[in-house]
Design a protein around this motif. Structure first.
Motif, PDB file in Angstrom:
ATOM      1  N   VAL A  14       3.667   0.679  -7.029  1.00  0.00           N
ATOM      2  CA  VAL A  14       3.050   0.253  -5.791  1.00  0.00           C
ATOM      3  C   VAL A  14       3.151   1.463  -4.878  1.00  0.00           C
ATOM      4  CG1 VAL A  14       3.166  -1.385  -3.926  1.00  0.00           C
ATOM      5  CG2 VAL A  14       4.037  -2.032  -6.166  1.00  0.00           C
ATOM      6  N   VAL A  15       2.354   2.430  -5.104  1.00  0.00           N
ATOM      7  CA  VAL A  15       2.577   3.676  -4.377  1.00  0.00           C
ATOM      8  C   VAL A  15       2.384   3.414  -2.896  1.00  0.00           C
ATOM      9  CG1 VAL A  15       1.891   6.042  -4.031  1.00  0.00           C
ATOM     10  CG2 VAL A  15       1.808   5.070  -6.294  1.00  0.00           C
ATOM     11  N   LEU A  16       3.479   3.336  -2.251  1.00  0.00           N
ATOM     12  CA  LEU A  16       3.397   3.053  -0.836  1.00  0.00           C
ATOM     13  C   LEU A  16       3.254   4.397  -0.157  1.00  0.00           C
ATOM     14  CD1 LEU A  16       3.731   1.067   1.506  1.00  0.00           C
ATOM     15  CD2 LEU A  16       6.132   1.653   1.467  1.00  0.00           C
ATOM     16  N   SER A  17       2.064   4.851  -0.126  1.00  0.00           N
ATOM     17  CA  SER A  17       1.856   6.180   0.423  1.00  0.00           C
ATOM     18  C   SER A  17       1.838   6.085   1.928  1.00  0.00           C
ATOM     19  CB  SER A  17       0.539   6.751  -0.067  1.00  0.00           C
ATOM     20  OG  SER A  17       0.572   6.894  -1.450  1.00  0.00           O
ATOM     21  N   ALA A 735       1.855 -11.558 -16.868  1.00  0.00           N
ATOM     22  CA  ALA A 735       3.215 -12.021 -17.152  1.00  0.00           C
ATOM     23  C   ALA A 735       4.191 -10.875 -16.918  1.00  0.00           C
ATOM     24  CB  ALA A 735       3.291 -12.502 -18.593  1.00  0.00           C
ATOM     25  N   PRO A 736       5.387 -11.184 -16.487  1.00  0.00           N
ATOM     26  CA  PRO A 736       6.369 -10.114 -16.299  1.00  0.00           C
ATOM     27  C   PRO A 736       6.685  -9.428 -17.621  1.00  0.00           C
ATOM     28  CG  PRO A 736       7.154 -12.196 -15.364  1.00  0.00           C
ATOM     29  CD  PRO A 736       5.920 -12.502 -16.160  1.00  0.00           C
ATOM     30  N   LEU A 737       7.009  -8.171 -17.556  1.00  0.00           N
ATOM     31  CA  LEU A 737       7.584  -7.470 -18.694  1.00  0.00           C
ATOM     32  C   LEU A 737       9.099  -7.544 -18.530  1.00  0.00           C
ATOM     33  CD1 LEU A 737       5.269  -4.345 -18.625  1.00  0.00           C
ATOM     34  CD2 LEU A 737       5.166  -6.256 -20.235  1.00  0.00           C
ATOM     35  N   TYR A 761       5.019 -11.963  -9.069  1.00  0.00           N
ATOM     36  CA  TYR A 761       6.049 -11.196  -8.374  1.00  0.00           C
ATOM     37  C   TYR A 761       5.420 -10.131  -7.479  1.00  0.00           C
ATOM     38  CZ  TYR A 761       9.889  -7.878  -7.749  1.00  0.00           C
ATOM     39  OH  TYR A 761      10.814  -7.017  -7.214  1.00  0.00           O
ATOM     40  N   LEU A 762       4.373  -9.514  -7.992  1.00  0.00           N
ATOM     41  CA  LEU A 762       3.818  -8.355  -7.282  1.00  0.00           C
ATOM     42  C   LEU A 762       3.042  -8.742  -6.023  1.00  0.00           C
ATOM     43  CD1 LEU A 762       2.577  -6.166 -10.263  1.00  0.00           C
ATOM     44  CD2 LEU A 762       4.501  -5.692  -8.723  1.00  0.00           C
ATOM     45  N   LEU A 763       2.281  -9.823  -6.096  1.00  0.00           N
ATOM     46  CA  LEU A 763       1.416 -10.132  -4.951  1.00  0.00           C
ATOM     47  C   LEU A 763       2.192 -10.279  -3.641  1.00  0.00           C
ATOM     48  CD1 LEU A 763      -1.265 -10.635  -3.629  1.00  0.00           C
ATOM     49  CD2 LEU A 763      -1.211 -13.006  -4.431  1.00  0.00           C
ATOM     50  N   PRO A 764       3.319 -11.010  -3.634  1.00  0.00           N
ATOM     51  CA  PRO A 764       4.065 -11.091  -2.359  1.00  0.00           C
ATOM     52  C   PRO A 764       4.505  -9.718  -1.844  1.00  0.00           C
ATOM     53  CG  PRO A 764       4.874 -12.718  -3.927  1.00  0.00           C
ATOM     54  CD  PRO A 764       3.909 -11.845  -4.664  1.00  0.00           C
ATOM     55  N   GLU A 803     -10.344 -11.321 -11.787  1.00  0.00           N
ATOM     56  CA  GLU A 803      -9.946 -12.291 -10.766  1.00  0.00           C
ATOM     57  C   GLU A 803      -8.594 -11.952 -10.151  1.00  0.00           C
ATOM     58  OE1 GLU A 803     -10.367 -16.129 -12.579  1.00  0.00           O
ATOM     59  OE2 GLU A 803     -12.523 -15.853 -12.801  1.00  0.00           O
ATOM     60  N   ILE A 804      -7.687 -11.465 -10.992  1.00  0.00           N
ATOM     61  CA  ILE A 804      -6.368 -11.075 -10.446  1.00  0.00           C
ATOM     62  C   ILE A 804      -6.513  -9.912  -9.473  1.00  0.00           C
ATOM     63  CG2 ILE A 804      -4.261  -9.830 -11.077  1.00  0.00           C
ATOM     64  CD1 ILE A 804      -3.851 -12.749 -11.413  1.00  0.00           C
ATOM     65  N   MET A 805      -7.366  -8.963  -9.813  1.00  0.00           N
ATOM     66  CA  MET A 805      -7.561  -7.830  -8.903  1.00  0.00           C
ATOM     67  C   MET A 805      -8.186  -8.303  -7.591  1.00  0.00           C
ATOM     68  SD  MET A 805      -6.087  -5.550 -10.611  1.00  0.00           S
ATOM     69  CE  MET A 805      -6.332  -4.120  -9.558  1.00  0.00           C
ATOM     70  N   ASN A 806      -9.056  -9.288  -7.689  1.00  0.00           N
ATOM     71  CA  ASN A 806      -9.595  -9.881  -6.461  1.00  0.00           C
ATOM     72  C   ASN A 806      -8.466 -10.506  -5.640  1.00  0.00           C
ATOM     73  OD1 ASN A 806     -12.191  -9.177  -7.155  1.00  0.00           O
ATOM     74  ND2 ASN A 806     -12.719 -11.183  -8.019  1.00  0.00           N
ATOM     75  N   ALA A 807      -7.583 -11.248  -6.348  1.00  0.00           N
ATOM     76  CA  ALA A 807      -6.487 -11.933  -5.657  1.00  0.00           C
ATOM     77  C   ALA A 807      -5.523 -10.940  -5.011  1.00  0.00           C
ATOM     78  CB  ALA A 807      -5.733 -12.837  -6.633  1.00  0.00           C
ATOM     79  N   PHE A 808      -5.364  -9.783  -5.649  1.00  0.00           N
ATOM     80  CA  PHE A 808      -4.487  -8.751  -5.075  1.00  0.00           C
ATOM     81  C   PHE A 808      -5.064  -8.182  -3.780  1.00  0.00           C
ATOM     82  CE2 PHE A 808      -2.306  -7.270  -9.294  1.00  0.00           C
ATOM     83  CZ  PHE A 808      -1.470  -8.373  -9.240  1.00  0.00           C
ATOM     84  N   GLY A 809      -6.334  -8.438  -3.545  1.00  0.00           N
ATOM     85  CA  GLY A 809      -6.966  -7.869  -2.363  1.00  0.00           C
ATOM     86  C   GLY A 809      -7.402  -6.432  -2.592  1.00  0.00           C
TER      87      GLY A 809
END
Ligand SMILES: [Zn+2]
Length: 867
Positions: A14-17, A735-737, A761-764, A803-809
């Motif tokens: 999640v490169v928080l640049s 799914a989580p790894l 986990y990632l979306l929040p 769809e997941i990429m859409n949900a991620f915004g």
């Protein structure tokens, strides 16, 4: 490429640049005006990041108002201060606090979850790790980031810098290594249960080249035992006690100290019964004297090490604490033999300067020997408070000399100077409750001005108040030295790893564990299991620092040997929770002993900070309330009077100034880059490193999750931040790894693994970073979204991936090779389902050879050329 998800680098995923892109709001970079550019990397002024352990922001204010800390006062006035400093990590202890300042992340990411902790899955449930162990940090520090981007770094007594992996290239002096324990010799009974060399003084015989004594000279043999015989053999010294004044009076006043060479031919000599010293020959030649002391004098004594440190220098300090006129009382103190931990891996000023015999040896031999506050002899009645304080303040003065050597003599010009010390912490530990009348809620403090706990006031409030004040005034002087060496154009930030609370009760965590029924006996040491029990009968152990404890369950298939089956995990935790939740002080039934009891998974919600490390945070976490804390508990006693008087590790937001409690760290920022005379609310410890990086014009540290404190900056109004959240090679990994959240690789470890990542986990976290962003944010995908996906997506022709990429915004996605796994048309047909455009700059179709325009979102072409 397959997705690679590793816990410790998840913030890279999640490169928080936090790129401080310099634009007028939402204008392109090319339109940036020159004056809006805050820092170009080349022109950046040097930064001083100064931290003093346990330095309280309210004390800084008080002392500044009183005029005794002029440098801190000037910086506060000319710059920005945090409103009651800053919020530190959970728990606010040394191991967590310094790492949080250094990395710009909370302990859940950097992994130093306390001074002492256990790593689940370690090869032995009895093991423990220290927050200062080499390689323990799992996040990059500001010092490492600075060097990565070509900056010069100097670090002197910035806690934890010596344990970085990779090490710094620039000069580092971080604490010291001791080769003996401090020791005392006296000819009378001290009020102690500790060992010391109790002797009677004998008439001096066989001495040469010594001053005339106007009363019969006396002698003894002083032994400095080793804690590491191979490197530092036991050392013997002959003491010559004499009366230097020709005044017809018996008034012994001086001590000569001469090394006594140990010989194999030692023969018993007349030696007082009480003396444990070895009987060996010595030179007794005054020419060889290493110290000539009057009462109260200190002398630095150098020694040469052996074994793997052969020929290298260490040293100690001698003090003649007392000598009565008639020699009826005589007491001499030797600090531990020690050597500063120093490296300068990138030096080129001399051959071998990077070797232990180079820079490190110059520090060891050319400057006062390493020393600092030593609580053991003080708390055990071997030395007096004045001696303790003098020894502690020596360390501050030595740090100033080291700074002078590195910056003036070696002419290192740091872009980043990290400097600090620990004396504000140490003196607060020893004296804070002794000068504090009331506890929480106005309760009387039974230990106010009563170190012996005998109900008699010591009459030393003024002296002890002055001791704590001296730790601030000397730290202030060190800060002034660092600023003077760095030059006037430097930007300065002053901070600390935690605050402090007065305390006077020790809580026996090991006994509570036994009472909870999770261990068959009371463990004899912190983070240990009891001696002589079958480890498979120990269901849990406690690792405490200050007021906070991580409690670990010995879980089968996670820990070795394992004692609790997974189905019993919650029940065992509940036993522990109940025992601590119900803990009261029988002598003070109304007092709150335990502030909070958390299950591991509750910590994030409770504090709003990322405090949970998957394998290092305890399964249960307990935080006590002042005046209670865990250290130095008497064995077998639930709650006992404490032998020292201040503590940290309470809840990070605990502030109760009526009871002299403030757990906040200090924050002051001053210099050309900062506003004048501002007070900033809500500063957090994780904001310090990103702000430092910004001042230097560099990104980083890599894993930092704090914010750049724009509101503190003089140019704040011309700045706007663009946050880029980026994901790569996602491949519909909903799914989580699983993977190891810890970098240790002990041979027999179970290789504990944890669930990592996953869409839920990632979306929040993406939402969290969008909410934290101090300006617009972009969510980008660097490459492969579809293709090579798990069946969950592949079975549905990878529609779920979109769809997941859409949900991620997702705001935009670059195209990867796997987007063409089926064929070009497959990709083109999928794209209208995406709420985001796909970007490409180097894709050519077939043999046409020219980059294609890609109207792939069903709207406008978003990339046409290789530009
Ligand atoms: Zn500390």
């Amino acid at each position: 490429m397959r997705p690679v998800v590793r816990y410790k680098n998840w913030t890279l995923l999640v490169v928080l640049s936090i790129l401080a892109v310099i634009l007028g709001p939402l204008v392109s970079a090319q339109e940036a005006t020159p004056e809006a550019t805050p820092v170009s990397e080349e022109d950046a002024a040097p930064v001083l990041l100064f931290a003093s352990d346990g330095m309280r922001p309210d004390f800084v204010s008080q002392y500044s108002e009183a005029g005794v800390t002029p440098t801190l006062a000037e910086l506060s006035e000319a710059g920005v201060v945090g409103d009651n400093g800053l919020l530190q990590a959970f728990p606010p202890n040394t191991g967590t606090g310094w790492a949080t300042l250094s990395t710009g992340t909370w302990p859940g990411a950097h992994g130093s979850v306390n001074n002492t902790f256990y790593r689940t899955g370690d090869e032995d449930f009895n093991n423990s790790s220290s927050g200062f162990d080499t390689g323990v940090l799992q996040s990059q520090t500001i010092a490492q980031a600075a060097e990565q981007y070509g900056k010069s770094v100097v670090s002197v007594q910035w806690t934890g810098t010596g344990g970085l992996d990779p090490q710094l290239d620039g000069p580092v002096i971080d604490y010291w290594t001791s080769y003996s324990f401090s020791t005392v010799l006296a000819n009378y009974g001290l009020n102690t249960e500790s060992e010391y060399q109790q002797v009677t003084l004998a008439e001096a015989t066989g001495w040469s080249n010594v001053p005339e004594s106007y009363s019969p000279a006396l002698e003894q043999r002083f032994t400095i035992a080793s804690n590491d015989e191979a490197t530092n053999p036991e050392r013997l010294f002959d003491l010559y006690i004499h009366d230097s004044t020709d005044d017809q009076a018996v008034n012994y006043d001086r001590l000569l100290v001469v090394p006594a060479e140990a010989t194999d031919a030692a023969t018993p000599v007349a030696s007082p019964e009480a003396s444990p010293v070895a009987a060996v020959a010595g030179s007794k030649d005054g020419v060889d004297a290493v110290a000539d002391l009057a009462v109260g004098d200190w002398q630095d004594v150098k020694v040469t090490l052996a074994g793997e440190m052969d020929g290298l220098t260490a040293g100690f300090h001698l003090k003649l604490i007392g000598l009565a006129d008639d020699a009826s009382t005589f007491r001499i103190y030797a600090t531990a033999i020690a050597r500063h931990n120093a490296t300068y891996n990138g030096c080129d000023y001399a051959d071998s300067c990077a070797e232990p015999g180079g820079f490190a040896e110059e520090i060891a031999s050319g400057f006062p020997s390493a020393t600092g506050s030593d609580f053991f002899p003080l708390e055990h009645g071997l030395i007096d408070e004045e001696t303790y304080v003098e020894q502690g303040l020596m360390s501050v003065a030595i740090t100033g000399q080291h700074l002078g050597y590195i910056l003036d003599d070696l002419r290192v010009e740091p872009d980043l100077l990290l400097a600090g010390g620990a004396v504000t912490d140490e003196f607060s530990h020893q004296f804070l409750a002794l000068i504090t009348e009331n506890g929480p809620g106005g309760t009387a403090n039974p230990r106010f001005d009563d170190v012996e706990n005998d109900g008699e006031l010591d009459g030393r409030v003024e002296k002890r108040t002055a001791f704590i004040e001296s730790s601030y005034t000397e730290t202030d002087a060190l800060l002034a030295t660092a600023m003077e060496k760095l030059g006037e154009d430097a930007n300065v930030m002053v901070t600390s790893d935690h605050g402090f609370a007065p305390q006077w009760f020790s809580v026996n965590g090991a006994l509570i564990m036994q009472q909870a029924g999770v261990t068959p006996a009371e463990a004899g040491g912190n983070c240990r299991i009891p001696d002589d029990v079958d480890p498979a009968t120990v269901q849990a152990k406690i690792c405490a620092t200050g007021a906070s404890a991580n409690i670990y369950v010995n879980l089968i298939d996670r820990d070795l040997p394992g004692a609790v089956a997974e189905e019993d995990y919650d029940a065992v935790r509940q036993q522990i929770v109940d025992e601590f939740t119900n803990l009261t002080d029988p002598d003070n039934p109304d007092a709150t002993v335990v502030a909070e009891v958390f299950l591991k998974e509750e910590i994030n919600d409770a504090l709003g900070v990322n405090a949970v490390h998957p394998s290092r945070t305890g399964d249960v976490v307990v935080i006590l309330a002042p005046p209670y804390q865990f250290d130095s508990a008497a064995p077998g006693e639930l709650i006992s009077p404490s032998s020292f008087f201040g503590q940290h590790g309470y809840m990070p937001d605990l502030v109760d100034l009526d009871a002299n409690i403030n757990m906040h760290g200090t924050f002051i920022a001053s210099g050309p880059a900062f506003l004048e005379g501002e007070t900033l609310p809500d500063v957090r410890a994780i904001d310090v490193a990103p702000t430092t990086a910004f001042l230097m014009g560099i990104p980083g540290p890599a894993n930092a999750s704090g914010s750049i404190l724009y509101d503190a900056l003089a140019e704040a109004e011309s700045l706007s931040e663009l946050t880029i959240i980026s994901i790569s090679d996602y491949h519909a990994q909903f799914a989580p790894l699983s993977g190891s959240p810890d970098s240790f690789d002990d041979e027999n470890a179970l290789g504990v693994s944890a669930q990592l990542g996953g869409a839920a986990y990632l979306l929040p976290w993406f939402d969290h970073f969008r909410a934290e962003a101090q300006g617009p944010s972009l969510f980008l995908s660097a490459n492969d979204i579809i293709g090579a996906t798990p069946p969950l997506s592949a079975f549905f022709d990878d529609m779920p991936a979109i769809e997941i990429m859409n949900a991620f915004g997702t705001d935009a996605a670059a195209i990867g090779n796997h987007h063409f796994d089926v064929d070009y048309q497959w990709f083109i047909d999928l794209m209208p389902q995406a709420d985001y455009p796909s970007l490409a700059a180097n894709i050519v179709l077939g043999d046409e050879g020219t980059p294609i325009a890609l109207p792939v979102d069903g709207a406008t072409p978003v990339a046409e050329t290789g530009a």
